[in-house]
Structures are given as C-alpha cells and as structure tokens.
Design a protein around this motif. Structure first.
Motif, mmCIF file in Angstrom:
data_model
loop_
_atom_site.group_PDB
_atom_site.id
_atom_site.type_symbol
_atom_site.label_atom_id
_atom_site.label_comp_id
_atom_site.label_asym_id
_atom_site.label_seq_id
_atom_site.Cartn_x
_atom_site.Cartn_y
_atom_site.Cartn_z
ATOM 1 N N UNK A 103 0.837 -1.207 0.000
ATOM 2 C CA UNK A 103 0.000 0.000 0.000
ATOM 3 C C UNK A 103 0.871 1.256 0.000
ATOM 4 N N UNK A 104 1.924 1.257 0.814
ATOM 5 C CA UNK A 104 2.816 2.419 0.879
ATOM 6 C C UNK A 104 3.468 2.674 -0.476
ATOM 7 N N UNK A 105 3.943 1.635 -1.115
ATOM 8 C CA UNK A 105 4.606 1.796 -2.412
ATOM 9 C C UNK A 105 3.610 2.261 -3.467
ATOM 10 N N UNK A 106 2.409 1.714 -3.441
ATOM 11 C CA UNK A 106 1.385 2.135 -4.412
ATOM 12 C C UNK A 106 1.048 3.614 -4.226
ATOM 13 N N UNK A 107 0.909 4.047 -2.978
ATOM 14 C CA UNK A 107 0.622 5.460 -2.721
ATOM 15 C C UNK A 107 1.772 6.341 -3.188
ATOM 16 N N UNK A 108 3.012 5.931 -2.899
ATOM 17 C CA UNK A 108 4.157 6.724 -3.315
ATOM 18 C C UNK A 108 4.202 6.893 -4.833
ATOM 19 N N UNK A 109 3.835 5.864 -5.532
ATOM 20 C CA UNK A 109 3.902 5.928 -6.990
ATOM 21 C C UNK A 109 2.760 6.746 -7.606
ATOM 22 N N UNK A 110 1.563 6.659 -7.048
ATOM 23 C CA UNK A 110 0.393 7.215 -7.725
ATOM 24 C C UNK A 110 -0.142 8.499 -7.111
ATOM 25 N N UNK A 111 0.389 8.910 -5.959
ATOM 26 C CA UNK A 111 -0.140 10.123 -5.345
ATOM 27 C C UNK A 111 0.177 11.349 -6.188
ATOM 28 N N UNK A 112 1.230 11.298 -6.991
ATOM 29 C CA UNK A 112 1.568 12.429 -7.839
ATOM 30 C C UNK A 112 0.499 12.730 -8.872
ATOM 31 N N UNK A 113 -0.157 11.694 -9.363
ATOM 32 C CA UNK A 113 -1.249 11.897 -10.330
ATOM 33 C C UNK A 113 -2.391 12.669 -9.684
ATOM 34 N N UNK A 114 -2.787 12.267 -8.481
ATOM 35 C CA UNK A 114 -3.870 12.957 -7.776
ATOM 36 C C UNK A 114 -3.463 14.399 -7.476
ATOM 37 N N UNK A 115 -2.232 14.595 -7.020
ATOM 38 C CA UNK A 115 -1.761 15.943 -6.713
ATOM 39 C C UNK A 115 -1.752 16.830 -7.955
ATOM 40 N N UNK A 116 -1.364 16.273 -9.084
ATOM 41 C CA UNK A 116 -1.306 17.054 -10.323
ATOM 42 C C UNK A 116 -2.693 17.511 -10.754
ATOM 43 N N UNK A 117 -3.672 16.615 -10.679
ATOM 44 C CA UNK A 117 -5.038 16.975 -11.076
ATOM 45 C C UNK A 117 -5.627 17.991 -10.108
ATOM 46 N N UNK A 118 -5.405 17.775 -8.811
ATOM 47 C CA UNK A 118 -5.902 18.738 -7.824
ATOM 48 C C UNK A 118 -5.224 20.091 -7.985
ATOM 49 N N UNK A 119 -3.934 20.090 -8.304
ATOM 50 C CA UNK A 119 -3.207 21.345 -8.477
ATOM 51 C C UNK A 119 -3.789 22.142 -9.643
ATOM 52 N N UNK A 120 -4.102 21.462 -10.728
ATOM 53 C CA UNK A 120 -4.722 22.154 -11.866
ATOM 54 C C UNK A 120 -6.086 22.730 -11.483
ATOM 55 N N UNK A 121 -6.841 22.004 -10.660
ATOM 56 C CA UNK A 121 -8.146 22.500 -10.234
ATOM 57 C C UNK A 121 -8.012 23.677 -9.269
ATOM 58 N N UNK A 122 -7.029 23.635 -8.386
ATOM 59 C CA UNK A 122 -6.832 24.734 -7.438
ATOM 60 C C UNK A 122 -6.488 26.045 -8.150
ATOM 61 N N UNK A 123 -5.795 25.953 -9.262
ATOM 62 C CA UNK A 123 -5.408 27.162 -9.975
ATOM 63 C C UNK A 123 -6.563 27.800 -10.721
ATOM 64 N N UNK A 124 -7.705 27.118 -10.785
ATOM 65 C CA UNK A 124 -8.897 27.693 -11.415
ATOM 66 C C UNK A 124 -9.856 28.311 -10.397
ATOM 67 N N UNK A 125 -9.555 28.187 -9.107
ATOM 68 C CA UNK A 125 -10.413 28.784 -8.079
ATOM 69 C C UNK A 125 -10.266 30.313 -8.150
ATOM 70 N N UNK A 126 -11.356 31.049 -8.301
ATOM 71 C CA UNK A 126 -11.253 32.514 -8.396
ATOM 72 C C UNK A 126 -10.643 33.129 -7.139
ATOM 73 N N UNK A 127 -9.642 33.940 -7.316
ATOM 74 C CA UNK A 127 -9.003 34.600 -6.168
ATOM 75 C C UNK A 127 -9.926 35.618 -5.524
ATOM 76 N N UNK A 128 -10.879 36.166 -6.295
ATOM 77 C CA UNK A 128 -11.795 37.165 -5.743
ATOM 78 C C UNK A 128 -12.637 36.585 -4.619
ATOM 79 N N UNK A 129 -13.042 35.325 -4.758
ATOM 80 C CA UNK A 129 -13.852 34.706 -3.724
ATOM 81 C C UNK A 129 -13.071 34.578 -2.419
ATOM 82 N N UNK A 130 -11.812 34.172 -2.519
ATOM 83 C CA UNK A 130 -10.990 34.029 -1.323
ATOM 84 C C UNK A 130 -10.701 35.380 -0.687
ATOM 85 N N UNK A 131 -10.489 36.390 -1.502
ATOM 86 C CA UNK A 131 -10.250 37.722 -0.953
ATOM 87 C C UNK A 131 -11.500 38.261 -0.266
ATOM 88 N N UNK A 132 -12.673 38.017 -0.878
ATOM 89 C CA UNK A 132 -13.918 38.466 -0.253
ATOM 90 C C UNK A 132 -14.161 37.741 1.061
#
Length: 311
Positions: free
Chosen positions: A180-209
């Motif tokens: 399980x540890x090895x599988x997570x180490x290998x594949x967590x980068x895929x999840x992080x990459x997709x989440x990172x792309x989604x985080x960059x689309x969050x409007x900054x105006x909402x967070x500032x408000x």
C-alpha cells in the motif's frame, strides 16, 4: 381578386425557395472517418475479449488443453464457495480503501502545498509527479531494498530510534502495508497534479472576499475551495478506484501475492488462476465477477455520488 390586388399595389409573396436535400450518407461517412478507427479498436481489444472471457467462464478449460467442458455457472459457484474467497475479497477491499482514500487525502495536501508561492516550487512539482510515470515493476523492485529487514533504509532508520524492523516479507499484514505504501508513493503524484490544476482555477476574488468578511484560511478552504473542487474530486474518485482495483504490477514485483496470500487481490488472483495454475475457465469467472463489481461501483458513483457534486 388578383386584379384588385395589383390595382392596390399588393403583390403576391414569392414562392418559397427549395432547400437543397441533405445527404445523410455524408454525415455517416464523416462519422466513420473520425470515429471508425477508435470504435474498431474498442471492438477488437475491449468488447471482443470481454465477450470471450464471459464465454470461457462457463467452461472447464485449462490453458494449452485442446478440449473444454461446458460447466455453466460451475466456476462461479466454486469461487463463491471457496474458503479463500472471503480472504481475497477482504484484501482487495482493504487495499482499495487505503490506496484510494490515502491517495485522495495526500494528493490534496500536496496540491495545496505546491500551489503556494514557494522557492523551488517547480522542482518540487516535478519530484512529486515523477514516480507516476515510472514502471510499476521497477518501482516495486527498488522498494524491496528499502524495506529489507536487515540492510534496508527503513530498517536503518528504525534501528536509529531503537526499534526493530518488521518482517515485511513474511508477515501478511506488514506485506500488505508495504504494498500500500509503495502504491501510494507511486500514484499520489497523479492525484496531486489533477488537484493542483483545479486549485489554480479557483477565483481569487472569492478568497479575498471571504478574508475581508473575516473567514479564516481553514474556513475559506472548507466552505469555498472544497465545494469548487467537487467535480475534480468526483473524477479522481472514479479513476483512482478503477485503477486500484486493477492494480497488478507492484504486487507481482514485490510479493507475488504472498505471504500466505496476504497481498492477493482479485486482480492478482485472476493472474494466478489463469497463468500459474492454468485454470483459464475459473480465471475468466473471477475476471467477470471483478468486471461486474467495477461496473456496479461506477454506476453507483455516477448515479448517486455525482448528485452531491457542486458544478
């Protein structure tokens, strides 16, 4: 009447223009031109093997044998009544929950961290995603040296704090945790990459408000960011679940399903029964059962979980 209209200056409307008749075969030809190769590949390499596997599951047939005997649902009955089936299903469930849940949580945490303006952020992103593109067999073999109870890095770190290394290779529970540890180490980068792309689309105006209204970063993340990440989370839940249930390469490289079937998942059992014991009919029955499970899980996710996603 016509003469009266002409005297009053009223002219008859022009006859309607005849529309050119569309030839539907042109649309079909264009469809076949673009979609035909993909459809043909799906039929040859996906649907045909699927139907063949369904047929083979009704046979008592060993690989290499010239004869086969029709047994109907016999292979399915044997699998459900086999004493080892419950253990295999339990290992599959534990492995899937740990890898999917752990991967989603760790991937989101890494994505939030890598989304900050930090020095060396680009290099850190590369390091996180790099294991995902590596071969699962190579990763498994390399991590065998890390978990070696006598000479591995893990054993050295545990000895430094006065602890003994677990017997990763011979204890079923520790072996499953290792995989399980090895599988997570290998594949967590895929999840992080997709989440990172989604985080960059969050409007900054909402967070500032939200910050102007007095919301803490934690509440802003919980109330604003997480709901906006709903479609991404749903997509990752489907893809990572399907990938986890079909995991094979790391298990084969590290444990071969052992010890004592401690890391034998349903996917690995298909390989064992088909290519090690030679029971192709029984292996096809297990493959069909796994296919039905994947189909039902995907249907439940699309039918019920998607309704809770905020688009």
């Amino acid at each position: 009447m016509v003469e009266n209209r002409r005297q009053m200056g009223i002219t008859a409307p022009p006859p309607p223009l005849r529309r050119r008749r569309r030839w539907p075969w042109k649309s079909w030809l264009l469809f076949l031109l673009f979609a035909g190769p993909n459809v043909a590949l799906l039929i040859v390499f996906t649907y045909k093997p699927l139907l063949q596997s369904l047929y083979y599951s009704t046979l008592q047939w060993n690989i290499g044998s010239a004869t086969a005997r029709q047994v109907g649902l016999g292979n399915y009955i044997d699998w459900f009544t086999d004493p080892t089936t419950a253990h295999v299903v339990m290992v599959t469930v534990v492995f899937t929950i740990a890898t999917v849940g752990g991967g989603m949580v760790l991937g989101l945490a890494l994505a939030v961290l890598l989304n900050r303006r930090l020095r060396g952020r680009g290099a850190a992103r590369t390091v996180v995603v790099a294991p995902y593109v590596l071969s699962g067999v190579a990763v498994g073999l390399l991590w065998l040296f890390v978990f070696d109870p006598n000479f591995g890095i893990c054993a050295a770190l545990l000895r430094a704090v006065g602890l003994a290394s677990p017997d990763w290779y011979n204890d079923p529970q520790w072996a499953l945790l290792m995989v399980i540890v090895v599988y997570l180490w290998k594949n967590v980068g895929y999840v992080a990459l997709v989440y990172l792309a989604a985080l960059q689309t969050v409007p900054a105006d909402l967070l500032e408000a939200a910050a102007l209204d007095g919301a803490t970063p934690f509440h802003a993340f919980r109330r604003i960011v997480l709901p906006l990440l709903g479609p991404t989370t749903f997509f990752l839940a489907v893809t990572t679940l399907l990938s986890s249930l079909q995991s094979f390469d790391i298990i084969q490289a590290m444990t071969q399903g052992g010890p004592l079937e401690g890391t034998t998942t349903m996917m690995y059992q298909i390989y064992q029964e088909g290519f090690q014991t030679g029971r192709a009919g029984y292996s096809s029955a297990v493959a069909t059962i796994l296919f039905v499970v994947l189909l039902l899980v995907t249907f439940v996710q699309m039918k019920y979980v998607e309704k809770r996603v905020h688009y």
